[in-house]
Every structure is written in C-alpha cells, then in structure tokens.
Scaffold this motif. Structure first.
Motif, PDB file in Angstrom:
ATOM      1  N   UNK A  99      -3.480  64.527  -6.365  1.00  0.00           N
ATOM      2  CA  UNK A  99      -3.199  66.033  -5.826  1.00  0.00           C
ATOM      3  C   UNK A  99      -4.248  66.557  -5.429  1.00  0.00           C
ATOM      4  N   UNK A 100      -5.423  66.619  -6.877  1.00  0.00           N
ATOM      5  CA  UNK A 100      -6.704  67.140  -6.533  1.00  0.00           C
ATOM      6  C   UNK A 100      -7.556  66.883  -5.370  1.00  0.00           C
ATOM      7  N   UNK A 101      -7.444  65.662  -4.891  1.00  0.00           N
ATOM      8  CA  UNK A 101      -8.204  64.995  -3.893  1.00  0.00           C
ATOM      9  C   UNK A 101      -7.420  65.690  -2.603  1.00  0.00           C
ATOM     10  N   UNK A 102      -6.093  66.140  -2.556  1.00  0.00           N
ATOM     11  CA  UNK A 102      -5.359  66.564  -1.302  1.00  0.00           C
ATOM     12  C   UNK A 102      -5.789  68.170  -1.218  1.00  0.00           C
ATOM     13  N   UNK A 135     -24.269  61.243 -10.680  1.00  0.00           N
ATOM     14  CA  UNK A 135     -24.546  60.642  -9.299  1.00  0.00           C
ATOM     15  C   UNK A 135     -23.430  60.493  -8.349  1.00  0.00           C
ATOM     16  N   UNK A 136     -23.946  60.563  -7.302  1.00  0.00           N
ATOM     17  CA  UNK A 136     -22.801  60.270  -6.214  1.00  0.00           C
ATOM     18  C   UNK A 136     -23.195  58.682  -5.848  1.00  0.00           C
ATOM     19  N   UNK A 137     -22.230  57.880  -5.854  1.00  0.00           N
ATOM     20  CA  UNK A 137     -22.376  56.240  -5.187  1.00  0.00           C
ATOM     21  C   UNK A 137     -22.725  56.436  -3.830  1.00  0.00           C
ATOM     22  N   UNK A 138     -23.231  55.366  -3.320  1.00  0.00           N
ATOM     23  CA  UNK A 138     -23.586  55.144  -1.862  1.00  0.00           C
ATOM     24  C   UNK A 138     -22.320  55.115  -1.202  1.00  0.00           C
ATOM     25  N   UNK A 169     -13.446  56.103  -2.357  1.00  0.00           N
ATOM     26  CA  UNK A 169     -14.635  55.795  -3.288  1.00  0.00           C
ATOM     27  C   UNK A 169     -14.391  56.889  -4.358  1.00  0.00           C
ATOM     28  N   UNK A 170     -14.338  58.362  -3.806  1.00  0.00           N
ATOM     29  CA  UNK A 170     -14.553  59.245  -4.735  1.00  0.00           C
ATOM     30  C   UNK A 170     -13.024  59.512  -5.462  1.00  0.00           C
ATOM     31  N   UNK A 171     -11.843  59.225  -4.632  1.00  0.00           N
ATOM     32  CA  UNK A 171     -10.514  59.325  -5.371  1.00  0.00           C
ATOM     33  C   UNK A 171     -10.662  58.247  -6.434  1.00  0.00           C
ATOM     34  N   UNK A 172     -10.860  57.127  -6.417  1.00  0.00           N
ATOM     35  CA  UNK A 172     -10.846  56.137  -7.492  1.00  0.00           C
ATOM     36  C   UNK A 172     -11.918  56.703  -8.749  1.00  0.00           C
ATOM     37  N   UNK A 173     -12.803  57.181  -8.418  1.00  0.00           N
ATOM     38  CA  UNK A 173     -13.929  57.760  -9.335  1.00  0.00           C
ATOM     39  C   UNK A 173     -13.291  58.968 -10.125  1.00  0.00           C
TER      40      UNK A 173
END
Length: 290
Positions: free
Chosen positions: A193-196, A213-216, A225-229
């Motif tokens: 829900x945060x991602x939404x 850090x932000x991944x590639x 990727x960000x949702x999984x993290x």
C-alpha cells in the motif's frame, strides 16, 4: 432537517459554491457566473443592503450552510479552524486534502510525528462504505478518526472501537469540534500500500534512506525492485520513513492560518500560494455586478 423542498434546494445549491473547480475558473477567467447564478435565483433582494461584494456573499452563504445544511465543506472547514489550528498545530505538520488509499479516499490526512486519517460522515452521509474505508486507512495510517455530528456519536462509537471519534457541536454562536475518543495506535503498515500511495521519488528516497544506496535499475524494473526492497524494511522503520517522506511533500499547510475563516478548506484544496490567495481576495472583494 425539517426543511421544505424549496429551502432544501436552496441549501443544496449554496453547497455547490465552495468548489475548487469554480474558484479556479474565477481566478483564471474572472468568471463569477457560479456566484451570480445563486444571487439571481435566491438573493437579489439582499444585494446592495448588507451584501455588496462577492466576498460578502460568500460569507453569507457559508453562514447559511453552517446553520442549516452542514455539508462536507463545512465539516472540513470547521475541522481546520477548530482542531488543526487550535489543537494539532501547524509546526512540523503536513495536512493533505483528499488522499487516495486503496479503494478509498480519506477526506483529510495529517503527517507530523504520526500519521492520521480523518473520514467525515455528516448528517447527510451514509455509512455503508465505512468499514472498507477504515480497513484501507489502517494499512498505512497509525491513527484513524471519524468526524461526525454529535447526534450521531453513539452510532459511530459502536462502529469500531479502534477508531477515534470527533464530533461537531452546534453552539449558539459557532460550530465546535471535540475529540470524544482518541484513536488506538495501529503499528502495522502494508509495504504494498505504501508503494501505491507514494510518488516515484518518495519510494526511491525510502529505499535510499534505509539501505544507504539505490540499486541499479531502469524505468521498467524500478517499481518492482523498490517494492521488493521496501518489503524487507522492518515495519517500525518503514512507518517512520513513510511519515518522513509525506511530511516533505509540498503543500500550503503553513499558510492555512492566514486564510479567511470561510476559505481555509478551499485554500487547502486548491493548494494556494500567497500570490494566488491575494488574487482570490482581490477578485472576491469586487462589487457584485449582475
């Protein structure tokens, strides 16, 4: 409310005046038609007596609604005047009008050291969607509140004992808002829900703040990727990071106190800056021309 049909139609018509769409048109095109229509239809006889400017008329209409037809605008405006300014305060606070969460839209949300969602249920509203709304708000907000008329307090106090209840009380001279039950703190936060609800830069900031850090990534896989993290961030930390990002969101919360009392909710909804607010007062203080 015991009103005959003509009176009820007049109140319903008045209630449409406080529309962001109409006021944006007024600012952009000096289009007074939405106010003039009401005056011609209902109030030609008072113009030139106690009502001379468009601002006089806006104050008059707001007073009529406050006494006879307490719609959502009156509730929101009273909430800002009574609680946001006098109880919660504006320092280190961000207030956002209409915030979408899942299938629901919270009427007002607030971020400071905590996160609060406020759902308004006026005397004119049904409560049939309330359970779904509260369920949605609990996915990301630490506190959820129902704002209602004091005559409906018992009904909403029974609805859900984790939800805070704020009541609107009519006194002889004004409307008051009183918190009669504090919300229980919800310590769960749903990463999906945060991602939404957050913007791209906000979820990237959350990831960078926690992981350092932000991944590639590219525009195609960035969200997943960000949702999984974000799903790996402990709930307590995610809650703090979420509140921190939403507090940074650009709003005009700090300016609310300078707005005319009848226009505070409108100013918030339109996100008016000082220049636009000055222009709004300028056009409203023009003499009524029919």
């Amino acid at each position: 409310m015991g009103k005959n049909n003509d009176e009820l139609n007049r109140m319903r018509s008045y209630s449409s005046i406080f529309s962001s769409t109409y006021f944006k048109r007024l600012l952009k095109n000096n289009d007074y038609s939405f106010i003039n229509d009401k005056i011609v239809h209902y109030d030609k006889n008072v113009v030139g007596k106690r009502i001379n400017t468009y601002n006089d008329y806006i104050r008059f209409v707001y007073g009529e609604l406050r006494k006879n037809y307490r719609n959502e605008y009156v509730y929101k405006n009273t909430f800002i005047n009574e609680l946001v300014l006098n109880k919660y305060g504006l320092s280190d606070t961000n207030v956002i009008n209409e915030f979408r969460v899942g299938n629901s839209v919270a009427d007002i949300v607030m971020f400071n050291g905590t996160s609060k969602a406020f759902e308004i249920k006026t005397e004119l509203d049904s409560n049939k969607r309330l359970r779904g709304q509260l369920s949605d708000y609990r996915k990301i907000f630490k506190e959820s509140y129902i704002i209602t008329h004091e005559n409906l307090a018992e009904k909403y106090l029974k609805e859900d004992d984790s939800v805070g209840v704020i009541v609107l009380r009519q006194t002889q001279r004004a409307l008051k808002m009183i918190e009669i039950r504090k919300a229980k703190i919800n310590n769960k936060i749903c990463p999906n829900t945060v991602m939404q609800v957050v913007r791209t830069n906000e979820y990237k900031n959350i990831v960078k703040e926690y992981f350092g850090v932000l991944p590639e990534m590219n525009s195609f896989n960035m969200f997943s990727i960000c949702e999984e993290m974000i799903e790996r961030i402990p709930q307590k930390d995610l809650d703090k990071l979420f509140i921190s990002e939403l507090k940074k969101r650009k709003t005009n919360t700090s300016r609310i106190k300078i707005y005319q009392k009848e226009l505070k909710q409108l100013g918030l909804a339109m996100n008016l800056n000082d220049v636009k607010y000055s222009k709004l007062l300028e056009v409203l203080n023009e003499p009524i021309k029919l």
